[in-house]
Design an enzyme around this catalytic site. Structure first.
Site, short mmCIF file in Angstrom:
data_model
loop_
_atom_site.label_atom_id
_atom_site.label_comp_id
_atom_site.label_asym_id
_atom_site.label_seq_id
_atom_site.Cartn_x
_atom_site.Cartn_y
_atom_site.Cartn_z
N LYS A 1 0.78 -1.26 -0.11
CA LYS A 1 0.03 0.01 0.02
C LYS A 1 0.85 1.24 0.05
O LYS A 1 0.61 2.35 -0.58
CB LYS A 1 -1.03 0.01 1.06
N LYS B 1 -4.43 -9.65 -5.77
CA LYS B 1 -5.77 -10.20 -5.14
C LYS B 1 -6.94 -8.87 -5.23
O LYS B 1 -6.68 -7.96 -5.54
CB LYS B 1 -5.52 -10.11 -3.70
N LYS C 1 -10.73 -3.67 -2.54
CA LYS C 1 -11.64 -2.47 -2.74
C LYS C 1 -10.96 -1.16 -3.43
O LYS C 1 -11.37 -0.52 -4.22
CB LYS C 1 -12.15 -1.90 -1.47
P1 ATP Z 1 -8.68 -2.41 1.00
O1 ATP Z 1 -8.15 -2.44 -0.54
O2 ATP Z 1 -8.91 -1.06 1.17
O3 ATP Z 1 -7.61 -2.96 1.91
P2 ATP Z 1 -9.95 -4.87 0.92
O4 ATP Z 1 -10.78 -5.45 -0.13
O5 ATP Z 1 -8.54 -5.61 1.17
O6 ATP Z 1 -9.86 -3.26 1.00
P3 ATP Z 1 -10.39 -5.14 3.86
O7 ATP Z 1 -11.37 -4.33 4.51
O8 ATP Z 1 -8.93 -4.66 3.88
O9 ATP Z 1 -10.74 -5.32 2.29
O10 ATP Z 1 -10.56 -6.53 4.41
C1 ATP Z 1 -11.74 -7.07 4.82
C2 ATP Z 1 -11.62 -8.51 5.25
O11 ATP Z 1 -12.04 -9.25 3.59
C3 ATP Z 1 -10.44 -9.12 5.58
O12 ATP Z 1 -10.58 -10.30 6.22
C4 ATP Z 1 -9.34 -9.77 4.23
O13 ATP Z 1 -8.32 -10.54 4.67
C5 ATP Z 1 -10.60 -10.16 3.36
N1 ATP Z 1 -10.36 -10.12 2.03
C6 ATP Z 1 -9.82 -8.87 1.34
N2 ATP Z 1 -9.85 -9.28 -0.12
C7 ATP Z 1 -9.96 -10.50 -0.25
C8 ATP Z 1 -9.48 -11.48 -1.32
N3 ATP Z 1 -9.19 -11.13 -2.66
N4 ATP Z 1 -9.75 -12.70 -0.93
C9 ATP Z 1 -9.98 -13.21 0.13
N5 ATP Z 1 -10.29 -12.60 1.44
C10 ATP Z 1 -10.13 -10.93 1.13
MG MG Z 2 -7.43 -4.95 2.50
#
Ligand code: ATP
Ligand code: MG
Length: 326
Positions: free
Chosen positions: A111, A193, A196
């Site tokens: 990040k 991965k 968001k």
């Molecule tokens: P950001 O990009 O802002 O970090 P994010 O999509 O990674 O958002 P988070 O809020 O950081 O989402 O994570 C929320 C939950 O979703 C965590 O438990 C994280 O491990 C899980 N998670 C996020 N992305 C994935 C993915 N691609 N596959 C499986 N689990 C995920």
């Molecule tokens: Mg995340």
């Protein structure tokens, strides 16, 4: 009995990676364990963001979580910033968290590369995460694979604090990660991965045609250049989504059709679109209902805050006492 805590950032819309990697586990586990689900807005401000958008996203995330099946009569749902003890305990944990390990965290490295200016908050993100979990002395944390390293660090923090201030007694438990079979869903670009913040997502509440517009060009096995090239399902994100959404016999059929080039990737995506919608349509219907009754969301969050505030206050009273702060 294990106590469950997990969080999600209001940094965008709840997507299939979040749902399959984490939220589905929360929905299942809420029936078996005391479960706290936290919308972690103080985590979401560690990168650049728009305050007005954060307000909207916080409410949208609460709505999506309730629609996905978090039941506020069983589980506790609340917003992190409404319980100020999270940041108080995070400061305390900053004094025992090892700097070297913070700098080695993969999420920080990834990040920070995307930021023009890197905040100290992005570095200490896992310290706040440790505080979130340990404030409720939770010992089981259902997350996606990307959070496993952070949880390792939260165990180090718990261990160090216990050694310094609780005479080695397990005042704070060492929280363990709990993963689903879909622990790492890749983004539609096939590069990273699904996240968001990367714009490579399918949202849980996206309309069917929009989902199809995203699935159609989504990256598959790169070796299937021509329709007649046989593929390797295990390297294809679409196959992994099939495993999450389609019944076992379909998954088997899909794998066979891929390996023998019986189907083209579009055929495979069509079938996935169908099975995916079977699961998403009821969630989207609940979201529509909730949208018409926003007071249900506010009530759920207010109840959650009240429950958490009581526990947090008591934990901090003991922490301050043990640290000579009172
Ligand atoms: P950001 O990009 O802002 O970090 P994010 O999509 O990674 O958002 P988070 O809020 O950081 O989402 O994570 C929320 C939950 O979703 C965590 O438990 C994280 O491990 C899980 N998670 C996020 N992305 C994935 C993915 N691609 N596959 C499986 N689990 C995920
Ligand atoms: Mg995340």
């Amino acid at each position: 009995m294990s106590r469950i805590f997990s969080g999600i950032q209001p940094s965008g819309e709840l997507h299939l990676g979040n749902y399959l990697g984490a939220v589905k586990n929360w929905v299942r586990l809420q029936h078996q364990h005391p479960t706290i689900v936290c919308i972690v807005d103080y985590h979401a401000i560690t990168v650049q963001y728009d305050p007005e958008q954060l307000r909207v996203r916080r409410r949208d995330m609460a709505l999506s979580l309730l629609a996905a099946g978090i039941d506020p009569n069983i589980a506790t749902l609340f917003v992190q910033s409404t319980v100020p003890e999270h940041t108080e305990l995070a400061w305390i944990f900053n004094t025992v968290a090892p700097l070297g390990e913070l700098e080695r965290q993969t999420q920080f490295k990834e990040k920070s590369q995307r930021q023009e200016s890197v905040s100290a908050g992005l570095l200490t993100y896992p310290v706040l995460q440790a505080a979130d979990i340990l404030l409720y002395r939770a010992d089981l944390v259902p997350v996606g694979e990307d959070q496993v390293q952070h949880l390792e660090l939260s165990r180090v923090i718990a261990r160090r604090w216990n050694a310094h201030f609780a005479a080695g007694e397990e005042f704070f438990p060492e929280p363990q990660a709990l993963l689903t079979p879909a622990r790492r869903i890749m983004g539609l670009d096939g590069q990273a991965k699904m996240s968001k913040s990367l714009g490579n997502t399918i949202g849980l509440l996206e309309p069917s045609d929009q989902i199809w517009e995203k699935l159609r060009p989504a990256v598959t096995d790169p070796k299937r250049v021509k329709r007649t090239d046989p593929g390797t399902p295990e390297v294809c994100n679409i196959y992994h989504l099939h495993k999450a959404f389609s019944p076992p016999e379909t998954v088997e059929h899909v794998a066979e059709q891929c390996r023998t080039a019986g189907w083209g990737c579009l055929d495979c995506k069509h079938v996935l679109h169908g099975t995916m919608l079977e699961e998403l349509v009821p969630i989207q219907a609940r979201a529509k209902e909730l949208n018409a009754k926003l007071s249900l969301i506010n009530d759920a969050l207010a109840t959650g805050t009240a429950r958490c505030a009581m526990v947090a206050r008591e934990t901090m009273r003991e922490v301050r006492d043990k640290m000579g702060i009172t």
